[in-house]
Design a protein around this motif. Structure first.
Motif, PDB file in Angstrom:
ATOM      1  N   ILE A 168      48.018  51.456 -29.876  1.00  0.00           N
ATOM      2  CA  ILE A 168      48.958  50.449 -29.387  1.00  0.00           C
ATOM      3  C   ILE A 168      50.350  51.062 -29.377  1.00  0.00           C
ATOM      4  CG2 ILE A 168      47.599  48.565 -30.381  1.00  0.00           C
ATOM      5  CD1 ILE A 168      49.683  48.297 -32.539  1.00  0.00           C
ATOM      6  N   GLU A 169      51.250  50.392 -28.698  1.00  0.00           N
ATOM      7  CA  GLU A 169      52.650  50.812 -28.752  1.00  0.00           C
ATOM      8  C   GLU A 169      53.508  49.571 -28.925  1.00  0.00           C
ATOM      9  OE1 GLU A 169      53.169  52.813 -25.046  1.00  0.00           O
ATOM     10  OE2 GLU A 169      53.423  50.942 -23.915  1.00  0.00           O
ATOM     11  N   ARG A 170      54.706  49.801 -29.483  1.00  0.00           N
ATOM     12  CA  ARG A 170      55.615  48.676 -29.697  1.00  0.00           C
ATOM     13  C   ARG A 170      56.749  48.793 -28.693  1.00  0.00           C
ATOM     14  NH1 ARG A 170      55.821  48.455 -36.252  1.00  0.00           N
ATOM     15  NH2 ARG A 170      54.632  50.327 -36.668  1.00  0.00           N
ATOM     16  N   ARG A 171      57.084  47.679 -28.094  1.00  0.00           N
ATOM     17  CA  ARG A 171      58.229  47.663 -27.187  1.00  0.00           C
ATOM     18  C   ARG A 171      59.203  46.618 -27.715  1.00  0.00           C
ATOM     19  NH1 ARG A 171      54.598  46.890 -21.812  1.00  0.00           N
ATOM     20  NH2 ARG A 171      53.248  48.710 -22.097  1.00  0.00           N
ATOM     21  N   LEU A 172      60.441  47.047 -27.873  1.00  0.00           N
ATOM     22  CA  LEU A 172      61.441  46.110 -28.365  1.00  0.00           C
ATOM     23  C   LEU A 172      61.696  45.053 -27.300  1.00  0.00           C
ATOM     24  CD1 LEU A 172      64.126  48.127 -30.324  1.00  0.00           C
ATOM     25  CD2 LEU A 172      62.682  46.271 -31.136  1.00  0.00           C
ATOM     26  N   ASP A 173      61.717  43.819 -27.749  1.00  0.00           N
ATOM     27  CA  ASP A 173      62.031  42.725 -26.857  1.00  0.00           C
ATOM     28  C   ASP A 173      63.523  42.775 -26.546  1.00  0.00           C
ATOM     29  OD1 ASP A 173      62.592  40.328 -25.660  1.00  0.00           O
ATOM     30  OD2 ASP A 173      61.316  39.145 -26.977  1.00  0.00           O
ATOM     31  N   PRO A 174      63.889  42.907 -25.269  1.00  0.00           N
ATOM     32  CA  PRO A 174      65.313  43.006 -24.936  1.00  0.00           C
ATOM     33  C   PRO A 174      66.046  41.696 -25.251  1.00  0.00           C
ATOM     34  CG  PRO A 174      63.951  42.922 -22.948  1.00  0.00           C
ATOM     35  CD  PRO A 174      63.013  43.040 -24.099  1.00  0.00           C
ATOM     36  N   GLU A 175      65.332  40.610 -25.273  1.00  0.00           N
ATOM     37  CA  GLU A 175      65.930  39.297 -25.550  1.00  0.00           C
ATOM     38  C   GLU A 175      66.250  39.120 -27.031  1.00  0.00           C
ATOM     39  OE1 GLU A 175      65.505  36.444 -22.841  1.00  0.00           O
ATOM     40  OE2 GLU A 175      65.837  38.413 -21.908  1.00  0.00           O
ATOM     41  N   ASP A 176      65.429  39.725 -27.871  1.00  0.00           N
ATOM     42  CA  ASP A 176      65.557  39.476 -29.304  1.00  0.00           C
ATOM     43  C   ASP A 176      65.182  40.756 -30.024  1.00  0.00           C
ATOM     44  OD1 ASP A 176      65.272  38.834 -31.959  1.00  0.00           O
ATOM     45  OD2 ASP A 176      64.357  36.895 -31.580  1.00  0.00           O
ATOM     46  N   ARG A 236      64.826  41.538 -32.968  1.00  0.00           N
ATOM     47  CA  ARG A 236      63.954  41.527 -34.147  1.00  0.00           C
ATOM     48  C   ARG A 236      62.506  41.724 -33.737  1.00  0.00           C
ATOM     49  NH1 ARG A 236      65.332  35.653 -36.065  1.00  0.00           N
ATOM     50  NH2 ARG A 236      64.850  35.452 -33.879  1.00  0.00           N
ATOM     51  N   VAL A 237      62.225  41.393 -32.493  1.00  0.00           N
ATOM     52  CA  VAL A 237      60.846  41.280 -32.042  1.00  0.00           C
ATOM     53  C   VAL A 237      60.325  42.578 -31.447  1.00  0.00           C
ATOM     54  CG1 VAL A 237      59.367  40.178 -30.329  1.00  0.00           C
ATOM     55  CG2 VAL A 237      61.006  38.812 -31.641  1.00  0.00           C
ATOM     56  N   GLN A 238      59.086  42.915 -31.841  1.00  0.00           N
ATOM     57  CA  GLN A 238      58.408  44.043 -31.222  1.00  0.00           C
ATOM     58  C   GLN A 238      57.209  43.486 -30.478  1.00  0.00           C
ATOM     59  OE1 GLN A 238      57.138  46.240 -34.522  1.00  0.00           O
ATOM     60  NE2 GLN A 238      59.195  46.866 -35.166  1.00  0.00           N
ATOM     61  N   VAL A 239      57.182  43.697 -29.209  1.00  0.00           N
ATOM     62  CA  VAL A 239      56.016  43.239 -28.461  1.00  0.00           C
ATOM     63  C   VAL A 239      54.994  44.368 -28.468  1.00  0.00           C
ATOM     64  CG1 VAL A 239      55.171  42.269 -26.311  1.00  0.00           C
ATOM     65  CG2 VAL A 239      57.519  41.821 -27.049  1.00  0.00           C
ATOM     66  N   LEU A 240      53.780  44.032 -28.887  1.00  0.00           N
ATOM     67  CA  LEU A 240      52.730  45.040 -29.034  1.00  0.00           C
ATOM     68  C   LEU A 240      51.880  45.093 -27.775  1.00  0.00           C
ATOM     69  CD1 LEU A 240      51.698  43.894 -32.613  1.00  0.00           C
ATOM     70  CD2 LEU A 240      53.316  45.698 -31.990  1.00  0.00           C
TER      71      LEU A 240
END
Lengths: 146, 146
Positions: free
Chosen positions: B79-87, B89-93
DNA sequence: AGTCCAAGTTGTACTATACAACTAGAAACC
DNA sequence: GGTTTCTAGTTGTATAGTACAACTTGGACT
């Protein structure tokens, strides 16, 4: 995909969900008795005593694992070991009175939870569902989730 | 005991057997992907990416547990984590290509095992069994095995 | 007696898990 | 606009369950 194939998919998915949930919750529901300990005690009650090696074979656990589980159950005074007079290597495991009580209590609470969950089901469906599960579990060993 | 009560007993017993077996065998079947990792990857595929917190909520796992599982899956490049540009704190997996492949492979092998186990069942029974399992799992949370 | 086997224990390591303490960022409130 | 409060996630620590390997003890079989 045929109806049969899609049903197999569903069965796979739902059984997996069940297994995952059971695993995650086993410790939380009955802190006094893990799922493994519960099944071991149940086996002892059903068989009216057996050897550690039998437990290991039946549940596909390593004998060291069973040894430690048994030690914990003995420490908790739920089982006792009796040396087999025929063979001094063997310890025959028996439930103690306390073990019988705890087992009965956990069984009651598990039963109540299942009953609640199945309260709305018509009897006909309960009977059929039970038969399917028995048939599934009676299937050949070694298959998935075995 | 009524037929319904005895059916509930059977359902409890057979579900417990299944859960125990699944637990015992999960690691052995697919050493490359534990049952937990498998379900997490499956969730990611189904949802096309989600947050760690969603996984924790959905599977009733602690966020620290999910954090470590996710870290392991990332180390394995599944998997990879993508930082949510909106927030921030959030990592979208998201699944990687490798993750998609492993998931597909394990799914195939699990599916084959289930299919083999259910090979002799008439389609009608498969469909009904699948429906019962869905209904059981869809039941209220918090009940046994939840 | 000597070899081999069987039952169980112990040492060690690993995985999954939870809880608590923490950091970083967002939101709300006045 | 600054303070407080909430949310997402990580890390420290502890525990349970498990396996594998090495060992001990006792039987069995030549």
């Amino acid at each position: 995909m045929s109806a049969a194939e899609s049903a197999v998919e569903t069965i796979q998915r739902e059984m997996t969900i069940f297994a995952r949930r059971a695993r995650a919750s086993a410790g939380r529901m009955h802190p006094e008795l893990s799922l493994v300990s519960y099944t071991l005690l149940g086996h002892l009650e059903e068989r009216d005593g057996c050897r550690a090696t039998d437990l290991a074979a039946h549940y596909a656990l390593d004998k060291s694992t069973v040894s430690r589980q048994v030690a914990a159950l003995e420490r908790a005074a739920l089982i006792e070991r009796r040396l087999d007079p025929e063979d001094h290597r063997v310890q025959v495991l028996h439930l103690t009175e306390a073990g019988r009580e705890i087992l009965a209590q956990v069984t009651r609470s598990r039963r109540a939870a299942f009953r609640e969950r199945l309260a709305e089901w018509p009897e006909e469906d309960l009977v059929r569902f039970a038969a399917y599960l028995e048939r599934y579990n009676a299937g050949p060993a070694g298959a998935d989730a075995e």
